[in-house]
Enzyme design. Structure first.
Site, short mmCIF file in Angstrom:
data_model
loop_
_atom_site.label_atom_id
_atom_site.label_comp_id
_atom_site.label_asym_id
_atom_site.label_seq_id
_atom_site.Cartn_x
_atom_site.Cartn_y
_atom_site.Cartn_z
N SER A 144 0.84 -1.19 0.00
CA SER A 144 0.00 0.00 0.00
C SER A 144 0.88 1.24 0.00
O SER A 144 2.00 1.22 0.54
CB SER A 144 -0.91 0.02 1.24
OG SER A 144 -1.56 1.27 1.37
N TYR A 157 -1.53 0.93 10.80
CA TYR A 157 -1.68 0.21 9.53
C TYR A 157 -0.51 0.49 8.60
O TYR A 157 0.07 -0.42 8.01
CB TYR A 157 -3.00 0.62 8.87
CG TYR A 157 -3.16 0.12 7.45
CD1 TYR A 157 -3.51 -1.20 7.18
CD2 TYR A 157 -2.97 0.99 6.37
CE1 TYR A 157 -3.68 -1.64 5.88
CE2 TYR A 157 -3.13 0.54 5.06
CZ TYR A 157 -3.47 -0.77 4.83
OH TYR A 157 -3.62 -1.22 3.53
#
Length: 251
Positions: A144, A157
């Site tokens: 990501s 995260y």
């Protein structure tokens, strides 16, 4: 084995209910992939996902997989590879967590890290060894852009994805020259479910767009794929921005 056109015949997905993974599977099935393993926690959703791929003509099977149970990874993946060569292994499992809640509860934060990072380290080493033994195949890791630089809004995260990204890059270097290959995919915000059809931010994307980029990356044997591609220079600029400036950005 890949066919005469270099297209994968078999696919193993870890995270078998992922919208990105299923979009990728559908795209590959339309281009000759015939055997698909969907690995995930046993559930009606997993079985339904396999059924949808069977309807497209694939031999779709399910296998129980839990990222939080690394002791089982060698057995689970070994079962799949024992059935025959696997051309593509797609890591599509992970959790976003809830930053505010996770900050208040360290055990929740640890669960995010264990799922997204340590679970992938365990499964990644097992998959890499199997790909190396068969002498070919690609390991595709969904990372990501959140891992490029930790943001206040999602640093738990983001840090787990940063660890995953670094691990995958190192694993790719370790496998270089063995016939096996690692491709890291860095999408921006992915619009899933009901939001998938909305225009959204110009830097957001859809599962189908990520699937298209994955297929193209596999054809090119790419090592890093950004979705959309404009994120590469954008994230490079953000990564090198002064910290005092970065803190003031509305990210």
């Amino acid at each position: 084995m890949k066919d005469a056109f270099g297209l994968p015949q078999s696919l193993l997905v870890l995270g078998g209910t992922s919208e990105i993974a299923l979009a990728t599977a559908r795209r590959l099935i339309a281009r000759r992939t015939r055997t698909v393993w969907l690995a995930g926690r046993p559930s009606p959703a997993l079985e339904q996902a396999a059924g949808s791929l069977r309807a497209l003509g694939a031999d779709a099977r399910t296998v129980a997989f839990d990222a939080l149970d690394p002791g089982s990874h060698e057995t689970v993946l070994g079962k799949v590879f024992a059935e025959g060569d696997v051309d593509v292994v797609l890591f599509a499992f992970g959790v976003c967590g809830d930053q505010a809640e996770d900050e208040r509860d360290p055990l929740r934060a640890v669960r995010v890290a264990q799922t997204n990072y340590t679970g992938a380290v365990s499964a990644g080493l097992v998959a890499a060894r199997a790909l190396q033994a068969q002498g070919h195949g690609s390991l595709v890791v969904l990372s990501s852009v959140a891992g490029e630089r930790a943001r206040r809004a999602d640093f738990i995260y983001g840090s787990s994805k940063a660890g995953l990204d670094a691990f995958a890059q190192g694993l790719g270097d370790a496998l270089h020259g063995t016939g096996a290959h690692v491709m890291v995919v860095r999408p921006g915000e992915v619009r899933t479910g009901a939001a998938a059809g909305r225009s959204g931010s110009p830097l957001s994307t859809t599962p189908e767009a990520v699937a298209t980029a994955i297929e193209l990356g596999l054809r090119r044997r790419s090592e890093t794929v950004w979705v959309p591609g404009v994120l590469r220079p954008v994230m490079s600029a953000l990564r090198h921005a002064r910290r005092s400036l970065f803190r003031r950005l509305p990210l």
